[in-house]
Scaffold this motif. Structure first.
Motif, PDB file in Angstrom:
ATOM      1  N   ARG A   1      -5.690   1.471  -3.450  1.00 54.71           N
ATOM      2  CA  ARG A   1      -7.072   1.002  -3.451  1.00 54.71           C
ATOM      3  C   ARG A   1      -7.048  -0.504  -3.285  1.00 54.71           C
ATOM      4  N   ARG A   2      -7.861  -0.998  -2.333  1.00 54.39           N
ATOM      5  CA  ARG A   2      -7.847  -2.425  -2.007  1.00 54.39           C
ATOM      6  C   ARG A   2      -9.267  -2.977  -1.945  1.00 54.39           C
ATOM      7  N   LEU A   3      -9.374  -4.281  -2.145  1.00 56.42           N
ATOM      8  CA  LEU A   3     -10.614  -5.009  -1.945  1.00 56.42           C
ATOM      9  C   LEU A   3     -10.356  -6.080  -0.903  1.00 56.42           C
ATOM     10  N   THR A   4     -11.181  -6.078   0.141  1.00 54.17           N
ATOM     11  CA  THR A   4     -11.100  -7.094   1.185  1.00 54.17           C
ATOM     12  C   THR A   4     -12.327  -7.987   1.096  1.00 54.17           C
ATOM     13  N   VAL A   5     -12.113  -9.301   1.086  1.00 54.85           N
ATOM     14  CA  VAL A   5     -13.197 -10.269   1.122  1.00 54.85           C
ATOM     15  C   VAL A   5     -12.999 -11.096   2.390  1.00 54.85           C
ATOM     16  N   THR A   6     -13.994 -11.019   3.287  1.00 52.37           N
ATOM     17  CA  THR A   6     -13.914 -11.716   4.570  1.00 52.37           C
ATOM     18  C   THR A   6     -14.197 -13.211   4.375  1.00 52.37           C
ATOM     19  N   PRO A   7     -13.887 -14.023   5.387  1.00 52.93           N
ATOM     20  CA  PRO A   7     -14.135 -15.461   5.259  1.00 52.93           C
ATOM     21  C   PRO A   7     -15.597 -15.804   4.961  1.00 52.93           C
ATOM     22  N   ASN A   8     -16.544 -14.948   5.387  1.00 49.00           N
ATOM     23  CA  ASN A   8     -17.957 -15.235   5.111  1.00 49.00           C
ATOM     24  C   ASN A   8     -18.421 -14.686   3.763  1.00 49.00           C
ATOM     25  N   GLY A   9     -17.490 -14.096   2.982  1.00 48.92           N
ATOM     26  CA  GLY A   9     -17.802 -13.636   1.645  1.00 48.92           C
ATOM     27  C   GLY A   9     -18.159 -12.169   1.505  1.00 48.92           C
ATOM     28  N   ALA A  10     -18.233 -11.428   2.604  1.00 41.68           N
ATOM     29  CA  ALA A  10     -18.550  -9.998   2.540  1.00 41.68           C
ATOM     30  C   ALA A  10     -17.370  -9.238   1.920  1.00 41.68           C
ATOM     31  N   SER A  11     -17.694  -8.266   1.079  1.00 46.22           N
ATOM     32  CA  SER A  11     -16.666  -7.471   0.409  1.00 46.22           C
ATOM     33  C   SER A  11     -16.665  -6.045   0.933  1.00 46.22           C
ATOM     34  N   GLU A  12     -15.457  -5.453   0.982  1.00 47.36           N
ATOM     35  CA  GLU A  12     -15.316  -4.055   1.371  1.00 47.36           C
ATOM     36  C   GLU A  12     -14.163  -3.455   0.563  1.00 47.36           C
ATOM     37  N   TYR A  13     -14.414  -2.269   0.025  1.00 47.09           N
ATOM     38  CA  TYR A  13     -13.392  -1.543  -0.710  1.00 47.09           C
ATOM     39  C   TYR A  13     -12.778  -0.490   0.206  1.00 47.09           C
ATOM     40  N   GLN A  14     -11.471  -0.324   0.129  1.00 49.14           N
ATOM     41  CA  GLN A  14     -10.776   0.684   0.922  1.00 49.14           C
ATOM     42  C   GLN A  14      -9.871   1.507   0.024  1.00 49.14           C
ATOM     43  N   VAL A  15      -9.781   2.782   0.371  1.00 43.48           N
ATOM     44  CA  VAL A  15      -8.795   3.666  -0.227  1.00 43.48           C
ATOM     45  C   VAL A  15      -7.950   4.168   0.932  1.00 43.48           C
ATOM     46  N   ASN A  16      -6.648   3.971   0.840  1.00 45.13           N
ATOM     47  CA  ASN A  16      -5.720   4.380   1.888  1.00 45.13           C
ATOM     48  C   ASN A  16      -4.750   5.377   1.270  1.00 45.13           C
ATOM     49  N   GLY A  17      -4.726   6.600   1.803  1.00 44.49           N
ATOM     50  CA  GLY A  17      -3.870   7.616   1.231  1.00 44.49           C
ATOM     51  C   GLY A  17      -2.962   8.280   2.246  1.00 44.49           C
ATOM     52  N   LEU A  18      -1.814   8.721   1.777  1.00 48.59           N
ATOM     53  CA  LEU A  18      -0.883   9.508   2.581  1.00 48.59           C
ATOM     54  C   LEU A  18      -0.632  10.824   1.852  1.00 48.59           C
ATOM     55  N   LEU A  19      -0.663  11.912   2.615  1.00 48.21           N
ATOM     56  CA  LEU A  19      -0.360  13.239   2.080  1.00 48.21           C
ATOM     57  C   LEU A  19       0.827  13.798   2.826  1.00 48.21           C
ATOM     58  N   PHE A  20       1.742  14.377   2.080  1.00 46.36           N
ATOM     59  CA  PHE A  20       2.903  15.026   2.678  1.00 46.36           C
ATOM     60  C   PHE A  20       2.872  16.484   2.247  1.00 46.36           C
ATOM     61  N   GLY A  21       2.820  17.384   3.210  1.00 43.17           N
ATOM     62  CA  GLY A  21       2.789  18.808   2.913  1.00 43.17           C
ATOM     63  C   GLY A  21       3.912  19.523   3.628  1.00 43.17           C
ATOM     64  N   ALA A  22       4.040  20.802   3.372  1.00 43.96           N
ATOM     65  CA  ALA A  22       5.084  21.604   4.004  1.00 43.96           C
ATOM     66  C   ALA A  22       4.801  21.801   5.489  1.00 43.96           C
ATOM     67  N   ARG A  23       3.534  21.874   5.858  1.00 42.79           N
ATOM     68  CA  ARG A  23       3.170  22.131   7.258  1.00 42.79           C
ATOM     69  C   ARG A  23       2.863  20.876   8.054  1.00 42.79           C
ATOM     70  N   ALA A  24       2.452  19.808   7.379  1.00 40.74           N
ATOM     71  CA  ALA A  24       2.058  18.594   8.095  1.00 40.74           C
ATOM     72  C   ALA A  24       1.955  17.433   7.112  1.00 40.74           C
ATOM     73  N   SER A  25       1.797  16.257   7.667  1.00 45.29           N
ATOM     74  CA  SER A  25       1.512  15.054   6.896  1.00 45.29           C
ATOM     75  C   SER A  25       0.245  14.441   7.460  1.00 45.29           C
ATOM     76  N   ALA A  26      -0.462  13.674   6.621  1.00 42.89           N
ATOM     77  CA  ALA A  26      -1.722  13.096   7.080  1.00 42.89           C
ATOM     78  C   ALA A  26      -1.987  11.775   6.367  1.00 42.89           C
ATOM     79  N   SER A  27      -2.782  10.951   7.027  1.00 40.56           N
ATOM     80  CA  SER A  27      -3.234   9.690   6.469  1.00 40.56           C
ATOM     81  C   SER A  27      -4.756   9.726   6.413  1.00 40.56           C
ATOM     82  N   LEU A  28      -5.316   9.188   5.348  1.00 38.73           N
ATOM     83  CA  LEU A  28      -6.765   9.170   5.195  1.00 38.73           C
ATOM     84  C   LEU A  28      -7.174   7.806   4.663  1.00 38.73           C
ATOM     85  N   ILE A  29      -8.207   7.218   5.289  1.00 36.96           N
ATOM     86  CA  ILE A  29      -8.719   5.920   4.863  1.00 36.96           C
ATOM     87  C   ILE A  29     -10.225   6.036   4.668  1.00 36.96           C
ATOM     88  N   SER A  30     -10.706   5.522   3.550  1.00 35.02           N
ATOM     89  CA  SER A  30     -12.137   5.472   3.274  1.00 35.02           C
ATOM     90  C   SER A  30     -12.497   4.033   2.964  1.00 35.02           C
TER      91      SER A  30
END
Length: 99
Positions: free
Chosen positions: A46-75
């Motif tokens: 989980r991350r917080l990004t603050v741009t040079p103009n002061g705008a904030s954005e929260y991100q969640v970056n996840g990786l899943l590893f399964g038997a059949r596949a792997s995946a990445s998810l970002i919100s």
């Protein structure tokens, strides 16, 4: 990939993103996940990004590893709760597909 390797990769990603946009600040709010190496397993940063103009954005970056596949998810959202809630909704659907 281990949880420690995932943490290290998040540090590298942050450095690259901050170099790409001078003045942008990215802070890791938290990193968690499965400590073992068996599948299925999941890592999340989980991350917080603050741009040079002061705008904030929260991100969640996840990786899943399964038997059949792997995946990445970002919100991302301007609100931390919305970012976490959206991530959780999609993660449930995605996890059932890669087990």
């Amino acid at each position: 990939m281990t949880l420690e390797q995932f943490r290290d990769s998040q540090d590298q990603i942050i450095k690259a993103l901050q170099q790409r946009t001078p003045g942008q600040r990215i802070t890791i709010i938290g990193v968690d996940g499965d400590k073992g190496t068996a599948v299925p397993r999941m890592f999340r940063a989980r991350r917080l990004t603050v741009t040079p103009n002061g705008a904030s954005e929260y991100q969640v970056n996840g990786l899943l590893f399964g038997a059949r596949a792997s995946a990445s998810l970002i919100s991302s959202a301007r609100d931390e709760k919305a970012s976490n809630d959206n991530y959780a909704k999609f993660m449930v659907a995605l996890a059932s597909k890669i087990r």
